[in-house]
Design a protein around this motif. Structure first.
Motif, PDB file in Angstrom:
ATOM      1  N   GLY A 207       6.488   5.972   4.851  1.00 16.14           N
ATOM      2  CA  GLY A 207       5.348   6.872   4.850  1.00 16.14           C
ATOM      3  C   GLY A 207       4.398   6.720   3.669  1.00 16.14           C
ATOM      4  O   GLY A 207       3.436   7.467   3.559  1.00 16.14           O
ATOM      5  N   THR A 208       4.637   5.720   2.787  1.00 13.66           N
ATOM      6  CA  THR A 208       3.798   5.576   1.599  1.00 13.66           C
ATOM      7  C   THR A 208       2.476   4.869   1.909  1.00 13.66           C
ATOM      8  O   THR A 208       2.346   4.162   2.908  1.00 13.66           O
ATOM      9  CB  THR A 208       4.524   4.770   0.508  1.00 13.66           C
ATOM     10  OG1 THR A 208       4.837   3.466   1.027  1.00 13.66           O
ATOM     11  CG2 THR A 208       5.791   5.477   0.068  1.00 13.66           C
ATOM     12  N   GLN A 209       1.515   5.021   1.006  1.00 14.26           N
ATOM     13  CA  GLN A 209       0.247   4.306   1.143  1.00 14.26           C
ATOM     14  C   GLN A 209       0.435   2.806   0.942  1.00 14.26           C
ATOM     15  O   GLN A 209      -0.269   2.003   1.550  1.00 14.26           O
ATOM     16  CB  GLN A 209      -0.770   4.860   0.147  1.00 14.26           C
ATOM     17  CG  GLN A 209      -1.287   6.248   0.514  1.00 14.26           C
ATOM     18  CD  GLN A 209      -2.474   6.662  -0.335  1.00 14.26           C
ATOM     19  OE1 GLN A 209      -2.529   6.368  -1.518  1.00 14.26           O
ATOM     20  NE2 GLN A 209      -3.437   7.343   0.276  1.00 14.26           N
ATOM     21  N   THR A 210       1.382   2.433   0.090  1.00  7.56           N
ATOM     22  CA  THR A 210       1.659   1.005  -0.090  1.00  7.56           C
ATOM     23  C   THR A 210       2.114   0.386   1.218  1.00  7.56           C
ATOM     24  O   THR A 210       1.676  -0.720   1.585  1.00  7.56           O
ATOM     25  CB  THR A 210       2.739   0.803  -1.166  1.00  7.56           C
ATOM     26  OG1 THR A 210       2.277   1.327  -2.408  1.00  7.56           O
ATOM     27  CG2 THR A 210       3.065  -0.673  -1.332  1.00  7.56           C
ATOM     28  N   ALA A 211       2.995   1.088   1.953  1.00  6.55           N
ATOM     29  CA  ALA A 211       3.447   0.587   3.247  1.00  6.55           C
ATOM     30  C   ALA A 211       2.268   0.423   4.200  1.00  6.55           C
ATOM     31  O   ALA A 211       2.175  -0.576   4.928  1.00  6.55           O
ATOM     32  CB  ALA A 211       4.491   1.528   3.845  1.00  6.55           C
ATOM     33  N   ALA A 212       1.354   1.396   4.185  1.00  6.19           N
ATOM     34  CA  ALA A 212       0.179   1.320   5.058  1.00  6.19           C
ATOM     35  C   ALA A 212      -0.690   0.120   4.702  1.00  6.19           C
ATOM     36  O   ALA A 212      -1.168  -0.611   5.583  1.00  6.19           O
ATOM     37  CB  ALA A 212      -0.625   2.611   4.960  1.00  6.19           C
ATOM     38  N   LEU A 213      -0.907  -0.121   3.415  1.00  4.87           N
ATOM     39  CA  LEU A 213      -1.732  -1.254   2.981  1.00  4.87           C
ATOM     40  C   LEU A 213      -1.122  -2.582   3.422  1.00  4.87           C
ATOM     41  O   LEU A 213      -1.836  -3.495   3.865  1.00  4.87           O
ATOM     42  CB  LEU A 213      -1.895  -1.232   1.461  1.00  4.87           C
ATOM     43  CG  LEU A 213      -2.899  -0.214   0.904  1.00  4.87           C
ATOM     44  CD1 LEU A 213      -2.776  -0.138  -0.609  1.00  4.87           C
ATOM     45  CD2 LEU A 213      -4.320  -0.599   1.295  1.00  4.87           C
ATOM     46  N   LEU A 214       0.185  -2.704   3.323  1.00  9.31           N
ATOM     47  CA  LEU A 214       0.844  -3.944   3.721  1.00  9.31           C
ATOM     48  C   LEU A 214       0.792  -4.152   5.229  1.00  9.31           C
ATOM     49  O   LEU A 214       0.804  -5.287   5.706  1.00  9.31           O
ATOM     50  CB  LEU A 214       2.290  -3.940   3.227  1.00  9.31           C
ATOM     51  CG  LEU A 214       2.454  -4.036   1.706  1.00  9.31           C
ATOM     52  CD1 LEU A 214       3.899  -3.783   1.314  1.00  9.31           C
ATOM     53  CD2 LEU A 214       1.996  -5.393   1.197  1.00  9.31           C
ATOM     54  N   ASP A 215       0.742  -3.046   5.980  1.00  4.06           N
ATOM     55  CA  ASP A 215       0.588  -3.155   7.430  1.00  4.06           C
ATOM     56  C   ASP A 215      -0.828  -3.572   7.793  1.00  4.06           C
ATOM     57  O   ASP A 215      -1.037  -4.361   8.730  1.00  4.06           O
ATOM     58  CB  ASP A 215       0.916  -1.822   8.106  1.00  4.06           C
ATOM     59  CG  ASP A 215       2.391  -1.462   8.039  1.00  4.06           C
ATOM     60  OD1 ASP A 215       3.201  -2.372   7.786  1.00  4.06           O
ATOM     61  OD2 ASP A 215       2.716  -0.278   8.233  1.00  4.06           O
ATOM     62  N   LEU A 216      -1.790  -3.057   7.077  1.00  2.00           N
ATOM     63  CA  LEU A 216      -3.191  -3.238   7.448  1.00  2.00           C
ATOM     64  C   LEU A 216      -3.783  -4.530   6.900  1.00  2.00           C
ATOM     65  O   LEU A 216      -4.707  -5.085   7.491  1.00  2.00           O
ATOM     66  CB  LEU A 216      -4.006  -2.043   6.948  1.00  2.00           C
ATOM     67  CG  LEU A 216      -3.484  -0.673   7.412  1.00  2.00           C
ATOM     68  CD1 LEU A 216      -4.292   0.442   6.797  1.00  2.00           C
ATOM     69  CD2 LEU A 216      -3.495  -0.583   8.922  1.00  2.00           C
ATOM     70  N   PHE A 217      -3.256  -5.009   5.786  1.00  2.00           N
ATOM     71  CA  PHE A 217      -3.747  -6.250   5.182  1.00  2.00           C
ATOM     72  C   PHE A 217      -2.547  -7.165   4.934  1.00  2.00           C
ATOM     73  O   PHE A 217      -2.031  -7.247   3.811  1.00  2.00           O
ATOM     74  CB  PHE A 217      -4.487  -5.953   3.877  1.00  2.00           C
ATOM     75  CG  PHE A 217      -5.691  -5.071   4.065  1.00  2.00           C
ATOM     76  CD1 PHE A 217      -6.868  -5.569   4.612  1.00  2.00           C
ATOM     77  CD2 PHE A 217      -5.640  -3.729   3.715  1.00  2.00           C
ATOM     78  CE1 PHE A 217      -7.978  -4.755   4.787  1.00  2.00           C
ATOM     79  CE2 PHE A 217      -6.744  -2.904   3.891  1.00  2.00           C
ATOM     80  CZ  PHE A 217      -7.918  -3.414   4.440  1.00  2.00           C
ATOM     81  N   PRO A 218      -2.075  -7.847   5.975  1.00  2.00           N
ATOM     82  CA  PRO A 218      -0.857  -8.664   5.860  1.00  2.00           C
ATOM     83  C   PRO A 218      -0.902  -9.709   4.763  1.00  2.00           C
ATOM     84  O   PRO A 218       0.146 -10.121   4.255  1.00  2.00           O
ATOM     85  CB  PRO A 218      -0.761  -9.323   7.246  1.00  2.00           C
ATOM     86  CG  PRO A 218      -1.476  -8.386   8.164  1.00  2.00           C
ATOM     87  CD  PRO A 218      -2.608  -7.826   7.347  1.00  2.00           C
ATOM     88  N   ILE A 219      -2.096 -10.132   4.341  1.00  2.00           N
ATOM     89  CA  ILE A 219      -2.175 -11.135   3.281  1.00  2.00           C
ATOM     90  C   ILE A 219      -1.546 -10.632   1.986  1.00  2.00           C
ATOM     91  O   ILE A 219      -1.050 -11.409   1.167  1.00  2.00           O
ATOM     92  CB  ILE A 219      -3.656 -11.545   3.051  1.00  2.00           C
ATOM     93  CG1 ILE A 219      -3.718 -12.814   2.190  1.00  2.00           C
ATOM     94  CG2 ILE A 219      -4.443 -10.402   2.410  1.00  2.00           C
ATOM     95  CD1 ILE A 219      -5.102 -13.403   2.085  1.00  2.00           C
TER      96      ILE A 219
END
Length: 541
Positions: A207-219
């Protein structure tokens, strides 16, 4: 040559800018949603805590279906019972997958059933699970539920301040018996504590924002662990999960092969592994996923129930009046359920009022679709906004009031309600939707009934007192963060209603002690369990 190199660089930059010009924008025809920024879309609007409140506000502003543009990804949010019915249920053939949840997969090694994409492996696992959790199988587990429920009541008599722990041991021990064949006898069991701690941390990570960023920007996943400490932590969680889940599995598998194991779900899992050849890691996570599901959600709902009784004492009083009228001095049993409509409503209201999967676990659509004139693109995440539906004042007037009378004329089981063709007649959405509907809901419903009916029959649930004798009210909005939520710890006074009921609880537990050995495990297992001995399986290749 320098000019040619310069031209290539300019062309590359121009092509990159051209490709990025639409990233973060909401394409025409998509469901409405909050204004976007270039490249990041709505990412800057995503709340760091209590996201369910913001998602509810967006539902009020943009309607039953809206979209969030999250960098390169699209999340479609369903915020009405009808939208959930129309898409996740009626179109389940294309809405049953999962979006990419990178850190969740790191924690799970890609094998957690909850996050598994729709495909052959998921279907195989689901079939095995269905054979063990369907409504016919669920009836055979009642002796386990009776035993663990009475053990919980004894715990509340002897150490009432530890009600969180007694509730968790209750749900966990029921599940370890079904899955692995042994009881969890102590609230201090280290593997019990590891399970709840580990699942809470998994939920937090996802549920973290870091997890969201890694999902949205796979690079960004190419960055080293020293720059991504949360991924390093996710890997550590995975090691601990392997130790617990695969450890449980290998122990029971060895015992099954040696024909010394007690009957359990893992007998069918060994048989399936013989036939299909899947790994011990997958088997460990299948059994571990069931252990999580059976332990955590029901426990969190019961903690929410206790909190609701403290905040709404008139509900507890009305429930006790019904129990006294129907059961009198007799211990409530499952046979009393049809005659206890207020208690049944109280169970439904507990699930509605404090939904553990507060925003659901997102589905994913596997091909382009259209709904209400809007385009839903292939690969989009599809969130079923449980909180917004449960707190819709048109569906549930004064939704933060805990009121079992909402269900005065609702005699449906959770399964019947989930499958009702009329979406407005569904009681709650805690057990999922479509092909991802929880298969253990029959078991959970019985466990909730036994716990709630008997706790209210035997005990008064009162507000705790501080050092000055003032009542301490818990905050109903103080929840853990993450994919799954639970009320944060709060104090309560759990007091026996009278000595006759204390004596009856002790007498009921005394009967249970007669069927247990010195290690508090079953001497002889209850009759009717669904599992056949491993020796009756076809010979493994």
């Amino acid at each position: 040559m320098p000019f040619l190199l310069f031209a290539v660089v300019v062309a590359f930059v121009a092509l990159t800018v051209f490709r990025l010009r639409k990233v973060g924008r909401r394409p025409p025809g998509y469901p409405p949603g909050p204004p976007t920024w270039p490249l990041i879309g709505n990412l800057h609007l995503m709340p760091k805590e209590k996201p369910h409140l913001q998602f509810q506000k967006w539902a009020e502003e943009y309607g039953p279906i809206y979209s969030l543009i999250l960098g390169t990804k699209v999340m479609v949010v369903l915020s009405s019972d009808q939208a959930i019915k129309d898409l996740l249920d009626k179109r389940s053939a294309i809405y049953s997958s999962r979006p990419d949840m990178y850190l969740g997969m790191v924690v799970s090694g890609g094998m957690r059933m909850l996050l598994m994409e729709y495909g052959d492996t998921w279907r195989m696992v689901r079939k095995i699970v269905h054979n063990n959790l369907n409504i016919k199988a669920a009836r055979t587990y009642v002796p386990y539920q009776e035993l663990e429920n009475k053990a919980m009541l004894m715990g509340l008599l002897e150490k009432p301040d530890l009600f969180f722990d007694h509730i968790r041991r209750y749900t966990n021990s029921l599940t370890t018996q079904m899955i692995f064949g042994f009881r969890t006898t102590s609230i201090d069991d280290p593997k019990l504590k590891q399970l709840f701690h580990g699942f809470e941390k998994f939920s937090n990570v996802v549920g973290t924002q870091t997890a969201a960023l890694l999902d949205l920007f796979p690079i960004l996943r190419r960055l080293p662990d020293m720059v991504l400490p949360l991924r390093r932590y996710a890997k550590e969680l995975h090691k601990k999960e392997l130790e617990l889940y695969v450890g449980h599995w290998l122990d029971v598998k060895k015992a099954i092969k040696e024909k010394t194991a007690r009957p359990s779900f893992c007998i069918d899992l060994v048989r399936a592994q013989d036939a299909e050849g899947f790994s011990d890691l997958l088997a460990g996570y299948v059994s571990g996923s069931l252990l999580e599901a059976g332990s955590d959600t029901t426990a969190a709902t019961l903690v929410g129930f206790v909190q609701a009784m403290l905040l709404f004492p008139n509900v507890a009083k009305a429930a006790q009046e019904e129990l006294d009228r129907v059961c009198g001095d007799e211990f409530p049993t499952l046979d009393d359920m049809p005659d206890l409509p207020y208690i049944r409503g109280l169970i439904k209201e507990s699930l509605r009022w404090m939904p553990t999967d507060i925003l659901g676990v997102p589905h994913a659509v596997i091909r382009d679709d259209e709904y209400m004139g809007y385009t839903i693109p292939k690969g989009a995440g599809v969130m079923w906004n449980v909180w917004a539906v449960h707190m819709d004042p048109k569906r549930h007037p004064d939704p933060r009031r805990f009121d079992p009378a909402r269900y005065a004329h609702d005699n449906q089981t959770a399964a019947e309600a989930a499958n009702n063709a009329d979406a407005s007649k569904r009681d709650h959405f805690v057990f999922g939707a479509g092909r991802r509907l929880c298969q253990g809901m029959h078991i959970a419903e019985r466990s909730l009934f036994l716990a709630i009916a008997r706790m209210l029959w035997a005990f008064d649930l009162r507000l705790a007192l501080d050092a000055d004798g003032n009542e301490v009210k818990p905050d109903a909005d103080d929840l853990t963060e993450g994919l799954m939520v639970c009320p944060r710890p709060f104090p309560a006074r759990i007091v026996p209603r009278d000595e006759a009921k204390v004596a009856r609880v002790r007498a009921e537990w005394s009967k249970m002690e007669d069927v247990l050995d010195d290690d508090l495990q079953w001497k002889v297992l209850p009759e009717g369990l669904i599992w056949k001995d491993y020796s009756q399986a076809t010979d493994a290749p």
